[in-house]
Scaffold this motif. Structure first.
Motif, PDB file in Angstrom:
ATOM      1  N   THR A   1       7.483   0.136   4.842  1.00 31.77           N
ATOM      2  CA  THR A   1       7.117   1.555   4.897  1.00 31.77           C
ATOM      3  C   THR A   1       5.709   1.781   4.370  1.00 31.77           C
ATOM      4  O   THR A   1       4.914   2.529   4.952  1.00 31.77           O
ATOM      5  CB  THR A   1       8.127   2.380   4.091  1.00 31.77           C
ATOM      6  OG1 THR A   1       9.435   2.136   4.606  1.00 31.77           O
ATOM      7  CG2 THR A   1       7.812   3.862   4.162  1.00 31.77           C
TER       8      THR A   1
ATOM      9  N   ASP B   1       3.870   7.838   1.760  1.00 24.95           N
ATOM     10  CA  ASP B   1       5.022   6.955   1.930  1.00 24.95           C
ATOM     11  C   ASP B   1       5.846   6.971   0.657  1.00 24.95           C
ATOM     12  O   ASP B   1       5.325   7.178  -0.441  1.00 24.95           O
ATOM     13  CB  ASP B   1       4.598   5.525   2.268  1.00 24.95           C
ATOM     14  CG  ASP B   1       3.764   4.880   1.174  1.00 24.95           C
ATOM     15  OD1 ASP B   1       4.280   4.023   0.453  1.00 24.95           O
ATOM     16  OD2 ASP B   1       2.577   5.237   1.047  1.00 24.95           O
ATOM     17  N   SER B   2       7.150   6.757   0.800  1.00 25.25           N
ATOM     18  CA  SER B   2       8.030   7.000  -0.334  1.00 25.25           C
ATOM     19  C   SER B   2       9.414   6.438  -0.051  1.00 25.25           C
ATOM     20  O   SER B   2       9.826   6.284   1.103  1.00 25.25           O
ATOM     21  CB  SER B   2       8.125   8.516  -0.567  1.00 25.25           C
ATOM     22  OG  SER B   2       9.134   8.864  -1.473  1.00 25.25           O
ATOM     23  N   SER B   3      10.137   6.146  -1.123  1.00 25.01           N
ATOM     24  CA  SER B   3      11.574   5.871  -0.989  1.00 25.01           C
ATOM     25  C   SER B   3      12.366   7.169  -1.031  1.00 25.01           C
ATOM     26  O   SER B   3      13.579   7.160  -0.917  1.00 25.01           O
ATOM     27  CB  SER B   3      12.042   4.932  -2.105  1.00 25.01           C
ATOM     28  OG  SER B   3      11.802   5.520  -3.376  1.00 25.01           O
TER      29      SER B   3
ATOM     30  N   GLU C   1      17.214   2.774  -5.973  1.00 25.97           N
ATOM     31  CA  GLU C   1      16.307   2.607  -4.834  1.00 25.97           C
ATOM     32  C   GLU C   1      14.882   3.009  -5.160  1.00 25.97           C
ATOM     33  O   GLU C   1      13.922   2.472  -4.597  1.00 25.97           O
ATOM     34  CB  GLU C   1      16.820   3.416  -3.640  1.00 25.97           C
ATOM     35  CG  GLU C   1      16.867   4.918  -3.898  1.00 25.97           C
ATOM     36  CD  GLU C   1      17.370   5.717  -2.696  1.00 25.97           C
ATOM     37  OE1 GLU C   1      17.910   5.096  -1.755  1.00 25.97           O
ATOM     38  OE2 GLU C   1      17.213   6.949  -2.715  1.00 25.97           O
TER      39      GLU C   1
ATOM     40  N   THR D   1      16.985   5.566   3.534  1.00 24.83           N
ATOM     41  CA  THR D   1      16.668   6.587   2.531  1.00 24.83           C
ATOM     42  C   THR D   1      17.772   7.649   2.521  1.00 24.83           C
ATOM     43  O   THR D   1      18.331   7.992   3.559  1.00 24.83           O
ATOM     44  CB  THR D   1      15.316   7.249   2.853  1.00 24.83           C
ATOM     45  OG1 THR D   1      14.299   6.244   2.805  1.00 24.83           O
ATOM     46  CG2 THR D   1      14.978   8.344   1.866  1.00 24.83           C
TER      47      THR D   1
ATOM     48  N   ASP E   1      12.215  -2.455   4.817  1.00 25.44           N
ATOM     49  CA  ASP E   1      12.300  -2.088   3.405  1.00 25.44           C
ATOM     50  C   ASP E   1      11.135  -1.210   2.975  1.00 25.44           C
ATOM     51  O   ASP E   1      10.330  -0.751   3.793  1.00 25.44           O
ATOM     52  CB  ASP E   1      12.382  -3.351   2.540  1.00 25.44           C
ATOM     53  CG  ASP E   1      11.168  -4.270   2.721  1.00 25.44           C
ATOM     54  OD1 ASP E   1      10.181  -3.859   3.362  1.00 25.44           O
ATOM     55  OD2 ASP E   1      11.223  -5.406   2.216  1.00 25.44           O
ATOM     56  N   ARG E   2      11.052  -0.991   1.685  1.00 22.48           N
ATOM     57  CA  ARG E   2      10.004  -0.133   1.117  1.00 22.48           C
ATOM     58  C   ARG E   2       8.615  -0.705   1.380  1.00 22.48           C
ATOM     59  O   ARG E   2       7.657   0.047   1.610  1.00 22.48           O
ATOM     60  CB  ARG E   2      10.256   0.007  -0.403  1.00 22.48           C
ATOM     61  CG  ARG E   2       9.270   0.904  -1.134  1.00 22.48           C
ATOM     62  CD  ARG E   2       9.424   2.352  -0.699  1.00 22.48           C
ATOM     63  NE  ARG E   2       8.463   3.206  -1.380  1.00 22.48           N
ATOM     64  CZ  ARG E   2       7.203   3.373  -0.973  1.00 22.48           C
ATOM     65  NH1 ARG E   2       6.756   2.761   0.103  1.00 22.48           N
ATOM     66  NH2 ARG E   2       6.391   4.176  -1.644  1.00 22.48           N
TER      67      ARG E   2
ATOM     68  N   VAL F   1       9.224   6.967   5.363  1.00 13.17           N
ATOM     69  CA  VAL F   1      10.301   6.518   4.474  1.00 13.17           C
ATOM     70  C   VAL F   1      11.018   5.333   5.111  1.00 13.17           C
ATOM     71  O   VAL F   1      11.056   5.208   6.338  1.00 13.17           O
ATOM     72  CB  VAL F   1      11.329   7.647   4.189  1.00 13.17           C
ATOM     73  CG1 VAL F   1      10.663   8.845   3.536  1.00 13.17           C
ATOM     74  CG2 VAL F   1      12.050   8.062   5.457  1.00 13.17           C
ATOM     75  N   PRO F   2      11.600   4.462   4.297  1.00 16.06           N
ATOM     76  CA  PRO F   2      12.360   3.345   4.868  1.00 16.06           C
ATOM     77  C   PRO F   2      13.702   3.801   5.412  1.00 16.06           C
ATOM     78  O   PRO F   2      14.269   4.801   4.947  1.00 16.06           O
ATOM     79  CB  PRO F   2      12.540   2.401   3.673  1.00 16.06           C
ATOM     80  CG  PRO F   2      12.403   3.261   2.464  1.00 16.06           C
ATOM     81  CD  PRO F   2      11.492   4.387   2.832  1.00 16.06           C
TER      82      PRO F   2
ATOM     83  N   ILE G   1      10.854  -2.089  -5.914  1.00 17.37           N
ATOM     84  CA  ILE G   1       9.515  -2.398  -5.408  1.00 17.37           C
ATOM     85  C   ILE G   1       9.217  -3.879  -5.685  1.00 17.37           C
ATOM     86  O   ILE G   1       8.991  -4.263  -6.835  1.00 17.37           O
ATOM     87  CB  ILE G   1       8.445  -1.512  -6.071  1.00 17.37           C
ATOM     88  CG1 ILE G   1       8.838  -0.033  -6.007  1.00 17.37           C
ATOM     89  CG2 ILE G   1       7.081  -1.768  -5.432  1.00 17.37           C
ATOM     90  CD1 ILE G   1       8.930   0.539  -4.621  1.00 17.37           C
TER      91      ILE G   1
END
Length: 370
Positions: A175, A122-124, A290, A150, A171-172, A146-147, A294
């Motif tokens: 995700t 998982d990642s932005s 972005e 992105t 949001d993150r 991803v959210p 967090i």
């Protein structure tokens, strides 16, 4: 050359341990991230480095994996002066255009050796593109969460590497929760740049490179953008190892930079807290940075402790400062994404001590800030 040895995963909260050959991704007791019980093979000798591979794998004595087949030549990025006291390390010149390659190659190489049925991440954006690329290199099936919102350039890159893309509403944090649910399925390797400590042992090479490039010393301060804190915690690992090897006497101050709009760690640090409050945060405010937006980093306690132990501090930057810093760096020849300019926005005017900032991701990943 003797290889370094990773002996076990260990929970820093309750001491629970697990074998590094298992697919476990978190402590089964507290569901927190693992640390790595790790013994370096011996000191890095500056005179022994000149004939080695020109990548982060040259520091083989201090890495938990050796003889990689997954490498794309990551590491050894240039260090260039910006002012008389501020220098920049150009980590946006990595194979996938961000510093996340340092840790992603460790995760993919570990996964290749464990032969899971699938890899999830998982990642932005940047960690996801890096994991997708290195899983492609390793021949591993990969799904990246991803959210929504992105950068399209990052999602395009993830798909181009052959990974399955899961876009999560919200949001993150949403995700991360979706990916962790998928990570609990049997046969799954969770290539988490937050929970898996092998990632931190990849990012620590950033500081080993600084030490080598500066002739066996480090600057007075190292500034890093902090969301989940993977570059900062890697830096703290390297500083501790260099001191233990007798290669430096004292470590630099760690300057942690957050966007003012999403700065839970900065608030906790300046309030004198050693962790984040237990109450769930509200919805995160939008920010151009972005990659560090967090609200509840799982390694918050370790991040706060590392900054304090180094004699460093937390700084925050506004959206206008981020915009100005991106344009200023572009005028100097460096087109860097908005998260990657945060440190320049924070310390670019320093004149009283030497400091290095990372230019973490290429501007092509997000475009110019509006």
């Amino acid at each position: 050359m003797l290889a370094a040895m990773a002996t076990a995963y260990r929970c820093p909260q309750d001491g629970t341990r697990a074998d590094v050959s298992s697919l476990t991704w978190c402590c089964p007791v507290c569901r927190g991230p693992w640390d790595l019980d790790f013994e370096i093979a011996g000191p890095v000798r500056p005179g022994a480095l000149s004939g080695r591979v020109n990548s982060l794998w040259r520091y083989e004595e201090v890495l938990p994996l050796g003889s990689p087949t997954t490498t794309l030549g990551e590491g050894r990025t240039p260090l260039v002066p910006l002012t008389g006291t501020v220098s920049a390390k150009l980590d946006f010149l990595m194979p996938t255009l961000s510093f996340k390659d340092r840790g992603a190659v460790m995760l993919a190489e570990l996964a290749r050796r464990l032969s899971p049925e699938r890899v999830v991440a998982d990642s932005s954006g940047n960690a996801g593109t890096a994991v997708a690329a290195y899983c492609a290199r390793a021949g591993l099936p990969c799904t990246v969460y991803v959210p929504e919102g992105t950068s399209p350039k990052k999602t395009e890159q993830i798909r181009a590497h052959g990974a399955r893309l899961e876009i999560v509403p919200g949001d993150r944090e949403s995700t991360a929760l979706a990916a962790r649910a998928a990570a609990d399925a049997p046969g799954t390797f969770y290539a988490s740049h937050v929970f898996n400590p092998y990632f931190l042992h990849g990012t620590k090479t950033y500081v080993y490179e600084l030490w080598e490039d500066l002739g066996g010393r480090l600057p007075d301060a190292i500034a890093v953008p902090v969301g989940n804190g993977t570059l900062l915690l890697g830096a703290a690992l390297a500083i501790a190892e260099l001191r233990a090897q007798g290669l430096i006497d004292t470590g630099p101050a760690l300057i942690a930079v957050q966007a003012e709009a999403v700065s839970p760690l900065a608030a906790a640090f300046h309030a004198g807290a050693d962790s984040l409050p237990d109450t769930p945060p509200g919805a995160a405010s939008p920010t151009l940075a972005e990659g560090i937006a967090i609200p509840r980093p799982p390694r918050a306690r370790a991040i706060l402790a590392a900054v304090r132990e180094s004699g460093g501090t937390f700084l925050t930057v506004t959206e206008d400062q981020i915009r100005s810093a991106q344009l200023d760096l572009a005028a100097r020849g460096f087109y860097v994404e908005t998260t990657g300019v945060a440190c320049w926005a924070a310390v670019g005017g320093w004149t009283d001590r030497s400091v290095v900032v990372p230019l973490c991701g290429a501007g092509l990943k997000t475009g110019l800030a509006a």
